[in-house]
Scaffold this motif. Structure first.
Motif, PDB file in Angstrom:
ATOM      1  N   VAL A  32       0.882  -1.164   0.000  1.00 33.68           N
ATOM      2  CA  VAL A  32       0.000   0.000   0.000  1.00 33.68           C
ATOM      3  C   VAL A  32       0.917   1.211   0.000  1.00 33.68           C
ATOM      4  N   TYR A  33       0.657   2.141  -0.910  1.00 37.11           N
ATOM      5  CA  TYR A  33       1.479   3.342  -1.020  1.00 37.11           C
ATOM      6  C   TYR A  33       0.750   4.490  -0.329  1.00 37.11           C
ATOM      7  N   GLN A  76       4.456   9.471   0.280  1.00 39.66           N
ATOM      8  CA  GLN A  76       4.953   9.749   1.633  1.00 39.66           C
ATOM      9  C   GLN A  76       5.598   8.534   2.283  1.00 39.66           C
ATOM     10  N   GLY A  77       5.209   7.345   1.846  1.00 43.69           N
ATOM     11  CA  GLY A  77       5.727   6.118   2.430  1.00 43.69           C
ATOM     12  C   GLY A  77       5.034   4.926   1.810  1.00 43.69           C
ATOM     13  N   PRO A  95      10.024   4.391  -0.643  1.00 38.87           N
ATOM     14  CA  PRO A  95      11.144   3.723  -1.305  1.00 38.87           C
ATOM     15  C   PRO A  95      11.689   4.622  -2.405  1.00 38.87           C
ATOM     16  N   PRO A  96      12.881   4.342  -2.896  1.00 38.52           N
ATOM     17  CA  PRO A  96      13.375   5.108  -4.041  1.00 38.52           C
ATOM     18  C   PRO A  96      12.369   5.008  -5.183  1.00 38.52           C
ATOM     19  N   ALA A  97      12.172   6.095  -5.873  1.00 36.95           N
ATOM     20  CA  ALA A  97      11.209   6.152  -6.971  1.00 36.95           C
ATOM     21  C   ALA A  97      11.918   6.670  -8.222  1.00 36.95           C
ATOM     22  N   ALA A 141       8.344  -3.854  -6.376  1.00 38.08           N
ATOM     23  CA  ALA A 141       7.741  -2.933  -7.335  1.00 38.08           C
ATOM     24  C   ALA A 141       8.441  -1.592  -7.149  1.00 38.08           C
ATOM     25  N   VAL A 142       8.591  -0.853  -8.240  1.00 37.82           N
ATOM     26  CA  VAL A 142       9.283   0.432  -8.181  1.00 37.82           C
ATOM     27  C   VAL A 142       8.268   1.547  -8.437  1.00 37.82           C
ATOM     28  N   PRO A 143       8.094   2.457  -7.464  1.00 39.55           N
ATOM     29  CA  PRO A 143       7.169   3.573  -7.663  1.00 39.55           C
ATOM     30  C   PRO A 143       7.654   4.508  -8.773  1.00 39.55           C
TER      31      PRO A 143
END
Length: 162
Positions: free
Chosen positions: A47-48, A57-58, A82-84, A105-107
């Motif tokens: 969950v982002y 935000q997290g 996380p790094p995006a 997964a990469v945001p």
């Protein structure tokens, strides 16, 4: 992460999925869990957590979400963002970031850090596979990859004749 300047690259945007679970920082874990089944998601690794302007935000991996007491607020239990990457970042850099930071997964964010979506686990595996095949082609001296050359490298072997 800054994009590599190359007009012939495949980018994060080409692998982006947008239907992902998001929540506000002040929400309770129980409320987030309760609404998960209501929506269809393209990726469901975490969950982002976003603010009112949809800025990242997290995040909270699902394994942590489900192990957390339902009355806790997300701000109390979330991990830092996380790094995006930006949408125009080369796919190789996206995979490198996922490997270095152990991300499933990469945001993908816009210039204002607004969450656009993620490059999901399945896409990361496909990118790794394609990059591996491209490297094999380069080592074999194949300069221009054609669809038939790619198919020959990626397709499963034909079953033997009876």
């Amino acid at each position: 992460m800054r994009p590599r300047q190359n007009h012939h690259t495949e980018t994060a945007e080409q692998h982006l999925v947008t239907r992902i679970p998001t929540a506000q920082i002040e929400e309770e874990v129980g409320a987030v869990i309760a609404r998960l089944p209501e929506k269809g998601f393209d990726a469901l690794e975490a969950v982002y957590i976003v603010d009112e302007k949809e800025r990242l935000q997290g995040f909270l991996p699902l394994s942590v979400l489900f192990a957390t007491r339902r009355h806790r607020r997300l701000r109390e239990v979330m991990a830092p963002p996380p790094p995006a990457v930006h949408a125009d970042v080369d796919q190789e850099r996206v995979v490198g970031l996922a490997v270095r930071h152990n991300l499933t997964a990469v945001p993908v964010v816009g210039p204002d850090r607004r969450l656009l979506g993620v490059v999901p686990a399945q896409a990361l595996l496909q990118i790794l596979r394609r990059e591996h095949v491209e490297n094999l082609h380069r080592l074999a001296g194949i300069r221009r990859e054609t669809a038939s050359a790619r198919n020959a490298m990626e397709a499963p072997p034909d079953p033997p004749d009876p």
